[in-house]
Each structure stands twice: as structure tokens, then as C-alpha cells.
Design a protein around this motif. Structure first.
Motif, PDB file in Angstrom:
ATOM      1  N   PRO A  77       0.828  -1.216   0.000  1.00 55.79           N
ATOM      2  CA  PRO A  77       0.000   0.000   0.000  1.00 55.79           C
ATOM      3  C   PRO A  77       0.858   1.260   0.000  1.00 55.79           C
ATOM      4  O   PRO A  77       0.378   2.341  -0.296  1.00 55.79           O
ATOM      5  N   ALA A 102       3.445   1.618  -1.931  1.00 51.59           N
ATOM      6  CA  ALA A 102       4.029   1.813  -3.260  1.00 51.59           C
ATOM      7  C   ALA A 102       3.134   2.686  -4.117  1.00 51.59           C
ATOM      8  O   ALA A 102       1.917   2.524  -4.132  1.00 51.59           O
ATOM      9  N   LYS A 103       3.753   3.589  -4.832  1.00 48.25           N
ATOM     10  CA  LYS A 103       2.978   4.472  -5.715  1.00 48.25           C
ATOM     11  C   LYS A 103       2.312   3.683  -6.830  1.00 48.25           C
ATOM     12  O   LYS A 103       1.262   4.065  -7.334  1.00 48.25           O
ATOM     13  N   SER A 104       2.958   2.571  -7.206  1.00 47.97           N
ATOM     14  CA  SER A 104       2.414   1.773  -8.313  1.00 47.97           C
ATOM     15  C   SER A 104       1.040   1.191  -7.968  1.00 47.97           C
ATOM     16  O   SER A 104       0.272   0.836  -8.852  1.00 47.97           O
ATOM     17  N   ALA A 105       0.730   1.106  -6.667  1.00 47.27           N
ATOM     18  CA  ALA A 105      -0.571   0.576  -6.253  1.00 47.27           C
ATOM     19  C   ALA A 105      -1.685   1.605  -6.432  1.00 47.27           C
ATOM     20  O   ALA A 105      -2.862   1.276  -6.313  1.00 47.27           O
ATOM     21  N   TYR A 106      -1.300   2.839  -6.697  1.00 43.93           N
ATOM     22  CA  TYR A 106      -2.297   3.911  -6.814  1.00 43.93           C
ATOM     23  C   TYR A 106      -2.743   4.079  -8.261  1.00 43.93           C
ATOM     24  O   TYR A 106      -1.914   4.149  -9.162  1.00 43.93           O
ATOM     25  N   LYS A 107      -4.056   4.097  -8.472  1.00 49.63           N
ATOM     26  CA  LYS A 107      -4.617   4.280  -9.808  1.00 49.63           C
ATOM     27  C   LYS A 107      -5.441   5.570  -9.817  1.00 49.63           C
ATOM     28  O   LYS A 107      -6.139   5.861  -8.839  1.00 49.63           O
ATOM     29  N   GLU A 142      -8.949   4.822 -17.038  1.00 48.49           N
ATOM     30  CA  GLU A 142      -7.742   4.027 -17.287  1.00 48.49           C
ATOM     31  C   GLU A 142      -8.153   2.642 -17.752  1.00 48.49           C
ATOM     32  O   GLU A 142      -8.901   1.955 -17.050  1.00 48.49           O
ATOM     33  N   ALA A 146      -5.309   9.862  -7.714  1.00 43.30           N
ATOM     34  CA  ALA A 146      -4.951   8.446  -7.535  1.00 43.30           C
ATOM     35  C   ALA A 146      -5.316   7.924  -6.151  1.00 43.30           C
ATOM     36  O   ALA A 146      -5.149   8.606  -5.140  1.00 43.30           O
ATOM     37  N   SER A 147      -5.826   6.703  -6.167  1.00 46.53           N
ATOM     38  CA  SER A 147      -6.213   6.050  -4.917  1.00 46.53           C
ATOM     39  C   SER A 147      -5.831   4.581  -5.023  1.00 46.53           C
ATOM     40  O   SER A 147      -5.823   4.014  -6.115  1.00 46.53           O
ATOM     41  N   ASN A 148      -5.517   3.966  -3.909  1.00 47.90           N
ATOM     42  CA  ASN A 148      -5.184   2.538  -3.968  1.00 47.90           C
ATOM     43  C   ASN A 148      -6.359   1.669  -3.540  1.00 47.90           C
ATOM     44  O   ASN A 148      -6.293   0.454  -3.615  1.00 47.90           O
ATOM     45  N   GLU A 154      -1.394  12.199 -10.561  1.00 44.98           N
ATOM     46  CA  GLU A 154      -0.484  12.145 -11.707  1.00 44.98           C
ATOM     47  C   GLU A 154      -0.418  13.533 -12.330  1.00 44.98           C
ATOM     48  O   GLU A 154      -1.450  14.047 -12.777  1.00 44.98           O
ATOM     49  N   LYS A 158       3.900   9.544 -10.710  1.00 46.09           N
ATOM     50  CA  LYS A 158       2.905   9.980  -9.724  1.00 46.09           C
ATOM     51  C   LYS A 158       3.606  10.754  -8.618  1.00 46.09           C
ATOM     52  O   LYS A 158       4.756  10.469  -8.297  1.00 46.09           O
ATOM     53  N   TRP A 200       3.145  12.163  -4.578  1.00 49.81           N
ATOM     54  CA  TRP A 200       2.354  12.157  -3.346  1.00 49.81           C
ATOM     55  C   TRP A 200       1.786  13.547  -3.130  1.00 49.81           C
ATOM     56  O   TRP A 200       2.462  14.534  -3.437  1.00 49.81           O
TER      57      TRP A 200
END
Lengths: 308, 391
Positions: free
Chosen positions: A118, A120-125, B85, B114-116, B125, B161, B163
Motif C-alpha cells: 500500500p 508503493a505508488k504503483s498501487a495507486y490508480k 484508465e 490516484a487512490s489505492n 499524476e 505519480k 504524493w
């Protein structure tokens, strides 16, 4: 120590054995409508109820009825098509491993599958659109109007008016008495056609329908319609047609005849029949562009008169 | 990040008030009002007008014409749109957008954040490829109206991306409750559009000069506690369990804009993976020597003592991560480091009891091999010398 271990192993085997034996039964887990059931000797009959069911029994499914059964190993059978079904000959589909050991294995295996952190930035869409669309108007229901609707007049097109270029609509039709949702379909257009209405609706049953804008929790308009008895539409048309014959109107062309029949149907307080007749005439005479205009004009003048 | 931002930042710091941005709550969108507000701001020399509203339908009413005229006459307006996306990073398509009747010729930026998990927002982004074109985020497009170096600066960071450095809370009286704004602080000026238009004489021309105006939804009225266009952010005072979403979309955009305006000091930088692994290795190494010293002393309470040391290390590294993030905007991955702390004793035992002897024998044989090398060359030299002599 040794005896304790033996006891634990015995208990484990006993529980597993019980689970196995218990799982052999067939259970009814979902029923839609009043489904009939014949017991083994085909003499005793009754309504299907939730819970265990004998393998020798027969399920009788009518139109718009549905049954789901489950048996050991999480195998499911979904019955939708009308007919007679012997419970011991039903085709089941495996929906996944249901044993405790299987679940343990799956859970253990999940540790080794790819989990993105969670942090990791890669987990963010970029999935959230932080924007407001302001106030959304509710869709106005156009067709069918309140009153009788014929199932034997061809496909039924549900129509509504709403000005939104990017909205997705959900048409929902409910049984008026049971309040059960019987039809749901999404579209980006402002109409949805039900090609085989006889498979969705039951004669002489009242329904209500509404159109929701997907993603908007609004107070939506609702309209009702009654499904006319089978043959009533044809009978009404035949009667009017017969009258035309008596009054020696054989020479009348398609368009005036359509207008006459539509107005006669409207006089009988069957505006839906009139529009359905207009549409069926339109299908029979695709070259006649006037009929489309007449039908639409008739529909919208009815909506205006009803204060829609 | 959530703990650091919600619990360890001083939200009462007066320097947090950002006078560069003014939020206009449009409430239930009234197009003639929005048009009048755009007209008003255009005349007041504002820096940019970000409109976080979508006008995707033309109703063919008077309000549509007014809005069309106001937007056409505005050189500062930026409209939002969204993309969807698909699979892969560069296969996105445009999704919701204002009707061309309003949007033609107007600057645009996408409002996607962006959200996880689909609810909590922590990143955005700055640039995203939609079809063949690279589009800019809403905040980036707004800042570009005032500062053209923003694109170059963000590109030079080479981060797909970024923060979001959430510092400023959701304004508004109705939000001054736990878990949204318990401290009742105001970090942005928020004006209701009705009140703005009813008494524009309240504001002097200088007040608006070069300001960034963000028009968006922050509740139907001052009293309403609306959940529309509202999301969870790391500023939520209840960072775990069930809570209310704490920030409206337009305030999230305001936070991004504030961060980008202060980009020299306010951007969050990640500690690279290589550094995190290096730190983790150092933790293993340091703990190995600590445990060895303790083992040599043959302490009766060795294991409890080791656990106490691990707990202290946990507290130390947790505090360090928070300190770095809160004070220096450096994000150090806590999970990898804390895993190193937790596993260090188990790996120490494994090494001591299983690997050490093998390793030692390997090292000894390797050392022995090394000692034979000079001898080998010495012998070789003698042989070559002998061959030369024979020749």
C-alpha cells in the motif's frame, strides 16, 4: 501425550467425516416465484421450499421462475428455463473448492501471490474523478404510458426523456404486487427494447417501472402498466378493422387507416395499444415515413395531455 | 503517511493559511450564477479560475448561453474533465467532459486523483497520456496560467505519480467537527457563490489580484454536511476504522495547487528502494553484533531482552519515518525496515546455528586457497626461469 495426540487425530477425522457426509445433501438456496415440486411417486405435490430436497423429487418450473440448488463441494445448479427437472439428473457447476483444507491451501497460496504494498505508488490508480456535476435532472418516463400494454404486439420499447450526453441509465421493472425486480438493463441511450416481452412479463399482471441515472441517488419517477390478457390487442384491432369493413372503408390507405385505428384505440382508453399498433404498422411498412411521425405525435400529445 | 499527516502535523500553524487560493462553493450548480461569477473574476485580474464542475449537458436555456459567453470571454478559466484508465499505463480514454458548447477553446485539465482503494486519496499524476496526447492535471493546468515553468519543473522530477502533501483542511463551518476539522482551523478562504454575488462590494479589487479561484462543490449550503464529491485523505483525524470522508474534491485540488506553488520545498520525495534495502541490511548487520554481544554474556533473559530491543527499534524507526515525512517531506518506506527489525533475531539464530559453521569452513578454505596463490606464482616463476636457462 501419545493418547492426547491420538484423540486429536481421531476428532479431526471425525469432523472431516461429518463434513463430508453432511455435504452430500442437496439444498435449495434460492427460489423466485411459486415453484411446484413433485415427490418421487409423482403423486404428491407441493411448493418448493428452501432447505434440503430429496434426490427423487421433480421440480416444475414455470415462466419467470428460478431455482438455485447447491450440493456438496460447493456445486451449484441454476434453473431458469421453464420445464420439469429431476433433481438427481441436474447438471451442477463447480464454483470452487469448499473444503476447509482447500480453503487453507488457497489462503496459504495467497501469501505468495503478488501483493503490491500500500506504500508503493504503483498501487495507486487515477480512479477518482474529483469533480461535481451539479444537480442532475430526473429522467421523464415516456413509454409505456399508464394502462394496458400488449405482449403480442411485437417488441416493446421503453422510452424516456433526459438531456445528458454522458449518462448511463438503468431501466428497472418491478412486479407491482410483489415489488420484485423482474427486469434490469443499462443503456447510454434513452430507450431500451425488450425483444421478447412474453418471456419477461406475465399476462394480467401489473408492473411498475423507473429509469435511474447510474451513480445518482435521486427521487425517480415511477409509472405503472398492466399486461393485457393474451389476444386482447388482436381482438381490439380486429373489431375496429371489422367496423371499417362494414362501413365500406376498404379503399382507405395505410396512413389514414392507422390514424383511425389509433384514435379508436385511444377512445377505448388504450393509448399503449394505439402506440404499439402505430409501431407495428411502421415495421410492416418501413417506407411509410408518415406513420413514424404520427405515432410519435400521438405519444407526445398523450404525454402533454397527462401533464407530463 | 496518514498517521504523520493527521496526528503529527501542527494544523494550527498560522503560516498554513494560503491566501493565494480562494474557494468558491457553487452549491447546487446554477449556471447563470456560475457565469456571473466568472464574469466578475475576469474583471478583477485574478490569476486563474479553476472550475471543478462539469457541464456535460446543454439544456438550451438562458443559463447555457450566459455560461457559454462567460467562458468564451475568459482567458483564465480552466475546466475539468476525467479519463478512464484501461489496461496499461498509456491506454486511457477520455471519459466525462463538459459539452463542446462550453468547453471549446477553454484550457482543460483532468480531475482524476490516484487512490489505492477507491476511497482514500494520497497521490496524483501530473501528466497522463490519454490516447496519443499527453494531458495535464487540473492543478497543473491552473498553475500554468500563472507560472509557465511548472511543467518543466515537474517533468524534471521524472515522477509518474506524486504524493500529495496534504497540509490544509476542509474549510466551512459544517466541517468543524471530528474527524474533519476538530481544531476549527481555516486554511483557505471559502465563499458561497450566492453571498459573493449578492455583495461583491465587500471585496476590494486588490483582494482578488493574482489569486487562484477554485469553483466547486463544498455542500449545498453553509449548513449542509454533504457527502457528494467528498473523499478520504490522510488528514482524516480518524485514520483507521470507520469515518466520514473529510475533504471535497475542490479542496483536494487546492491542496495540490498549494503544494505545487511551493514545489521547491513542499514536494514529497521517496527514499529510493536501493536506499531502503541498504538501510535494512545495516539494521541486520547492527542487530547481529548487538545480539552477539548479548549472547556472549549468557544472559538468562536473552529472548525477552532481544524483544525489548526490537520494540525500541520499532519505536525509533517509526518515529524517524514520521519525523522525516513531517519535517523534511521525505517518505521512508516503513514496512521493509520494520520487517528487517522483526526478522533480525530469527535470522541471527538461523545464521548462528545453521550457517555459521558452513560459512566459516568455506571462508577458511577460500583463505587457504588465497594463500596458495603466491606459492603458485612463485613455483611458476621458477619453472619459467628454468625453461629460459635451458634455452
Amino acid at each position: 501425550m501419545k493418547s492426547t495426540l491420538i484423540k486429536v487425530v481421531f476428532c479431526f477425522i471425525f469432523i472431516l467425516g461429518l463434513t463430508f457426509l453432511y455435504g452430500q445433501n442437496i439444498y435449495v438456496i434460492h427460489i423466485e416465484g411459486q415453484v411446484s415440486l413433485l415427490l418421487g411417486d409423482e403423486k404428491k405435490s407441493g411448493n418448493l421450499v428452501h432447505g434440503p430436497i430429496s434426490e427423487n423429487s421433480i421440480i416444475i418450473l414455470d415462466k419467470n421462475e428460478r431455482v438455485k440448488l447447491i450440493r456438496s463441494k460447493n456445486e451449484i445448479c441454476d434453473l431458469k428455463i421453464p420445464g420439469k427437472y429431476k433433481v438427481n439428473q441436474l447438471p451442477y457447476q463447480n464454483t470452487g473448492n469448499n473444503s476447509i483444507l482447500g480453503r487453507f491451501c488457497e489462503y496459504f497460496h495467497s501469501f505468495f501471490t503478488n501483493h503490491s504494498s500500500p506504500e508503493a505508488k504503483s498501487a495507486y490508480k487515477s480512479s477518482i474523478s474529483a469533480i461535481s456535476r451539479g444537480n442532475m435532472a430526473i429522467p421523464k418516463l415516456d413509454f409505456p404510458l399508464q394502462g394496458d400494454l400488449a405482449l403480442d404486439a411485437g417488441p416493446i420499447t421503453f422510452m424516456w426523456s433526459h438531456t445528458c450526453d454522458t449518462c448511463t441509465y438503468a431501466l428497472k421493472i418491478y412486479n407491482f404486487n410483489t415489488k420484485k425486480l423482474i427486469y434490469e438493463q443499462s443503456s447510454k441511450q434513452t430507450e431500451i427494447t425488450i425483444s421478447n416481452p412474453e418471456t419477461q412479463f406475465i399476462d394480467e399482471v401489473k408492473y411498475y417501472w423507473k429509469v435511474e441515472v447510474v451513480g445518482f441517488d435521486l427521487e425517480y419517477l415511477v409509472n405503472t402498466f398492466n399486461v393485457a390478457p393474451k389476444g386482447q390487442f388482436d381482438k381490439n384491432i380486429f373489431d375496429i378493422d371489422y367496423r371499417l369493413g362494414i362501413e365500406d372503408f376498404e379503399w382507405v390507405g395505410t396512413t389514414p387507416k392507422c390514424i383511425y385505428i389509433m384514435s379508436e384505440l385511444a377512445a377505448l382508453h388504450k393509448p399503449n395499444f394505439a402506440i404499439q399498433y402505430g409501431r407495428s404498422t411502421q415495421i410492416r411498412h418501413p417506407d411509410n415515413i408518415e406513420i413514424k411521425g404520427i405515432t410519435e405525435n400521438f405519444l407526445y400529445s398523450n404525454l402533454l395531455n397527462n401533464g407530463e | 503517511m496518514d498517521v504523520a499527516f493527521s496526528k503529527f502535523r501542527n494544523h494550527r500553524d498560522p503560516t498554513l493559511y494560503d491566501s493565494r487560493i480562494v474557494i468558491v462553493n457553487t452549491g447546487i450548480t446554477d449556471r447563470p450564477e456560475v457565469a456571473a461569477a466568472i464574469d466578475y473574476f475576469e474583471k478583477k485580474d485574478v490569476g486563474a479560475i479553476g472550475i471543478d464542475l462539469m457541464f456535460d449537458t446543454v439544456y438550451h436555456l438562458k443559463g447555457d448561453t450566459l455560461l457559454n459567453q462567460a467562458l468564451s470571454a475568459s482567458s483564465k478559466a480552466v475546466l475539468g474533465f476525467s479519463f478512464k484508465e484501461l489496461k496499461g499505463e498509456y491506454s486511457s480514454v477520455s471519459d466525462l467532459k463538459s459539452d463542446p458548447y462550453f468547453a471549446n477553446g477553454i484550457s482543460k485539465g483532468y480531475v482524476n486523483i490516484a487512490s489505492n482503494d477507491g476511497f482514500s486519496i494520497r497521490a496524483f499524476e501530473p501528466f497522463h497520456k490519454i490516447g496519443a496526447l499527453e494531458e495535464k492535471a487540473f492543478a497543473v493546468s491552473i498553475i500554468e496560467k500563472l507560472d509557465t515553468t511548472i511543467t518543466k519543473d515537474l517533468k524534471s522530477r521524472n515522477h509518474v505519480k506524486e504524493w500529495i502533501n496534504f497540509r490544509r483542511k476542509q474549510p466551512g463551518l459544517q466541517n468543524e467537527i471530528f474527524p474533519i476539522n476538530k481544531d476549527k482551523v481555516t486554511h483557505y478562504t471559502q465563499i458561497n457563490i450566492d453571498r459573493l454575488l449578492s455583495d461583491t462590494a465587500l471585496y476590494k479589487r486588490e483582494f482578488w489580484k493574482d489569486k487562484i479561484i477554485l469553483m466547486g462543490f463544498c455542500g449545498e449550503s453553509d449548513q449542509s454536511f454533504s457527502m457528494k464529491d467528498r473523499y478520504y485523505t490522510p488528514l482524516n483525524e480518524q485514520y483507521s476504522g470507520k469515518s466520514y470522508p473529510d475533504m471535497h474534491g475542490v479542496v483536494i485540488h487546492a491542496n495540490i495547487i498549494s503544494m505545487l506553488l511551493d514545489r521547491k520545498t513542499d514536494m514529497i520525495n521517496d527514499v529510493s528502494d536501493a536506499w531502503v534495502y541498504f538501510i535494512s541490511f545495516c539494521i541486520f548487520f547492527a542487530n547481529y553484533f548487538i545480539f552477539r554481544v548479548l549472547l556472549k554474556k549468557h544472559l538468562f533473559f536473552l529472548v525477552p531482552l532481544v524483544r525489548v530491543i526490537q520494540i525500541l527499534q520499532f519505536i525509533l524507526f517509526f518515529s524517524l519515518c514520521i519525523y522525516l515525512l513531517v519535517n523534511f517531506n521525505i517518505k521512508l518506506s516503513f514496512i521493509t525496515i520494520i520487517t528487517a527489525v522483526i526478522l533480525s533475531f530469527e535470522l541471527f539464530e538461523f545464521y548462528e546455528h545453521k550457517l555459521k559453521k558452513r560459512m566459516q569452513s568455506r571462508v577458511e578454505s577460500f583463505a587457504q586457497f588465497l594463500t596458495t596463490i603466491p606459492q603458485y606464482f612463485k613455483t611458476k616463476k621458477i619453472i619459467i626461469q628454468d625453461e629460459i636457462n635451458i634455452d
